[in-house]
Design an enzyme around this catalytic site. Structure first.
Site, PDB file in Angstrom:
ATOM      1  N   ASP A 164      40.084  31.893  -0.619  1.00  0.00           N
ATOM      2  CA  ASP A 164      41.149  32.312   0.298  1.00  0.00           C
ATOM      3  C   ASP A 164      40.796  33.361   1.344  1.00  0.00           C
ATOM      4  O   ASP A 164      41.134  33.179   2.507  1.00  0.00           O
ATOM      5  CB  ASP A 164      42.345  32.805  -0.538  1.00  0.00           C
ATOM      6  CG  ASP A 164      43.599  32.972   0.286  1.00  0.00           C
ATOM      7  OD1 ASP A 164      43.748  32.237   1.260  1.00  0.00           O
ATOM      8  OD2 ASP A 164      44.409  33.835  -0.051  1.00  0.00           O
ATOM      9  N   CYS A 224      56.579  18.639  11.135  1.00  0.00           N
ATOM     10  CA  CYS A 224      56.347  20.054  10.845  1.00  0.00           C
ATOM     11  C   CYS A 224      56.619  20.918  12.075  1.00  0.00           C
ATOM     12  O   CYS A 224      57.138  22.032  11.962  1.00  0.00           O
ATOM     13  CB  CYS A 224      54.918  20.269  10.342  1.00  0.00           C
ATOM     14  SG  CYS A 224      53.661  19.550  11.407  1.00  0.00           S
ATOM     15  N   CYS A 228      59.637  23.973  11.927  1.00  0.00           N
ATOM     16  CA  CYS A 228      59.301  25.397  11.833  1.00  0.00           C
ATOM     17  C   CYS A 228      60.463  26.246  12.355  1.00  0.00           C
ATOM     18  O   CYS A 228      60.857  26.119  13.517  1.00  0.00           O
ATOM     19  CB  CYS A 228      58.018  25.692  12.622  1.00  0.00           C
ATOM     20  SG  CYS A 228      57.598  27.448  12.554  1.00  0.00           S
TER      21      CYS A 228
HETATM   22 FE1  SF4 Z   1      50.905  15.913   9.969  1.00  0.00          FE
HETATM   23 FE2  SF4 Z   1      52.900  17.707  10.239  1.00  0.00          FE
HETATM   24 FE3  SF4 Z   1      53.514  15.116   9.919  1.00  0.00          FE
HETATM   25 FE4  SF4 Z   1      52.489  16.500   7.867  1.00  0.00          FE
HETATM   26  S1  SF4 Z   1      54.491  16.857   8.870  1.00  0.00           S
HETATM   27  S2  SF4 Z   1      51.844  14.421   8.552  1.00  0.00           S
HETATM   28  S3  SF4 Z   1      51.086  17.911   8.934  1.00  0.00           S
HETATM   29  S4  SF4 Z   1      52.379  16.037  11.664  1.00  0.00           S
END
Ligand code: SF4
Length: 421
Positions: A164, A224, A228
């Protein structure tokens, strides 16, 4: 975090390999290391030739743009970050491993903000990776065992193991070694297993046949980026840590920018949203490794008792967990933000005590913000009293901003016919 270095033989049985061996011997040693890794509970295992790090140039650009925020350690010693041979002289191979930590669904009370949770005492939410004991120690122990099996292949082999926080670009090496690709959310996704996984690396001067780099399978998905809460994924594969809730609630010391506080919601340590929505995480398998067993009070803890923890109380509760990294003041700051976002007037008393008594200005300031966000007559009284005794300029600024937001909320309520105190 450097785990260990050795050139001592473990005395384990097996033919010894010279560091520079290639051909069938190199393939054989690779399989033996892979088997050993699996028997130790590692998930994916991959091998890459130690050379200039993938994405080293992208890291330099990212740092130059200041997107690492106050994580100055990331900008330290770029030469070592860019090339593992500057970390271990003569390094020939980077071995990447994953350690899955997925523990299944949130607990019943688990979706803070839901009607069920709101009816109970106010609760916050902690990122999945911190549900149990501190993973560093657990993984480091496994890495040492794996490294000893490498030493068993060659008593002269040298190695370094990291989990990490070492000088290696762990995600970049995970991708190059075939373990998983870096998704648009910048997490490593292991095909067929998802991204709920820790990463570790062993550097060694043994020559081991490299694997093919992982192929990217994000395709046209962009969930994603949309999910966010703070817009920290500023583009595919581009994270601005300064907006990331994980950074703000764990690494960042000091005040959280005012404009980002509402979007933090009830997240008091880290954020998983960009992973929760990732379709590849449907394939995550719940780990049964007792090392990662969850502690219910570390998933969605009651917030009000956390606000009054002093240094000893914080240590007693969180020593040996990842949460200790936030430090007591940072954690109490996050708790205040969550209470403000929940808007539950039952918490004004505890916030007023924090505003009056907490030794850290950052906690007092965020308690003031939370009280102002909750609003009402009791909030105005608490803030007014604090304004008369506070000596810190930064806290006074928070108090006056909070008083203004109370006034704004009061006039809005009156205009809407709300006669609550
Ligand atoms: Fe790729 Fe984001 Fe879709 Fe996951 S949520 S497959 S990381 S684009």
């Amino acid at each position: 975090m450097r785990s260990s270095q050795t050139n001592a033989s473990t005395g384990a049985a097996g033919r010894a390999f010279a560091p520079g061996d290639a051909g069938p011997e190199a393939a054989e040693r690779k399989e033996r290391i892979r088997e050993e890794a699996r028997s130790l509970g590692f998930g994916a295992v991959g091998f890459a030739s130690a050379s200039e790090a993938p994405y080293a140039e992208r890291l330099r650009t990212w740092l130059a743009a200041g997107r690492h925020g106050t994580m100055r350690w990331m900008a330290r010693d770029p030469a070592r970050r860019s090339d593992p041979r500057a970390v271990l002289a003569g390094a020939r191979t980077v071995i990447s491993v994953t350690v899955p930590y997925y523990r299944g669904d949130w607990p019943e009370n688990g979706e803070p903000g839901s009607p069920e949770a709101t009816a109970q005492a106010p609760r916050g939410r902690i990122a999945r990776y911190a549900w149990g004991r501190d993973y560093h120690k657990r993984i480091r122990r496994k890495m040492k065992l794996l490294a000893r099996s490498i030493a068993a292949l060659n008593p002269d082999a040298r190695w370094l193991a990291y989990v990490d926080t070492g000088p290696l670009l762990d995600r970049a090496w995970a991708e190059r070694s075939g373990v998983g690709w870096i998704g648009k959310n910048t997490n490593v996704i292991v095909q067929g297993r998802g991204s709920w996984t820790f990463l570790g690396e062993i550097l060694t001067d043994l020559e081991i046949e490299p694997d093919q780099p992982a192929r990217n399978h994000c395709g046209t998905c962009a969930r994603c980026i949309a999910a966010c809460p703070t817009g920290a994924i500023v583009g595919p594969y581009e994270l601005d840590a300064r907006r990331c809730i994980s950074y703000l609630t764990i690494e960042h010391r000091g005040a959280i920018p005012l404009e980002l506080r509402p979007a933090i919601g009830t997240r008091i340590f880290g954020c998983d949203d960009c992973q929760e929505v990732c379709p590849w995480n449907r394939f995550a398998v719940k780990t049964v490794d007792p090392d990662f067993a969850e502690r219910p009070e570390q998933q969605t803890p009651e917030l009000i008792p956390l606000l009054s923890l002093d240094e000893d109380g914080f240590r007693a509760r969180y020593q040996g967990t990842a949460i200790a990294r936030a430090k007591r003041a940072g954690f109490a700051r996050n708790v205040a933000v969550a209470l403000g976002n929940l808007g539950d007037r039952r918490s004004i008393g505890a916030l007023a005590v924090a505003l009056a008594q907490d030794p850290e200005p950052v906690v007092r300031g965020h308690a003031a913000w939370a009280i102002g966000r909750i609003g009402g007559q009791a909030a105005r009284v608490a803030l007014g009293e604090a304004a008369g005794r506070e000596i810190s300029r930064e806290v006074l600024a928070e108090i006056h901003t909070a008083l203004d937001s109370c006034s704004d909320a009061a006039s809005t309520s009156l205009m809407e016919g709300d006669s609550r105190p």
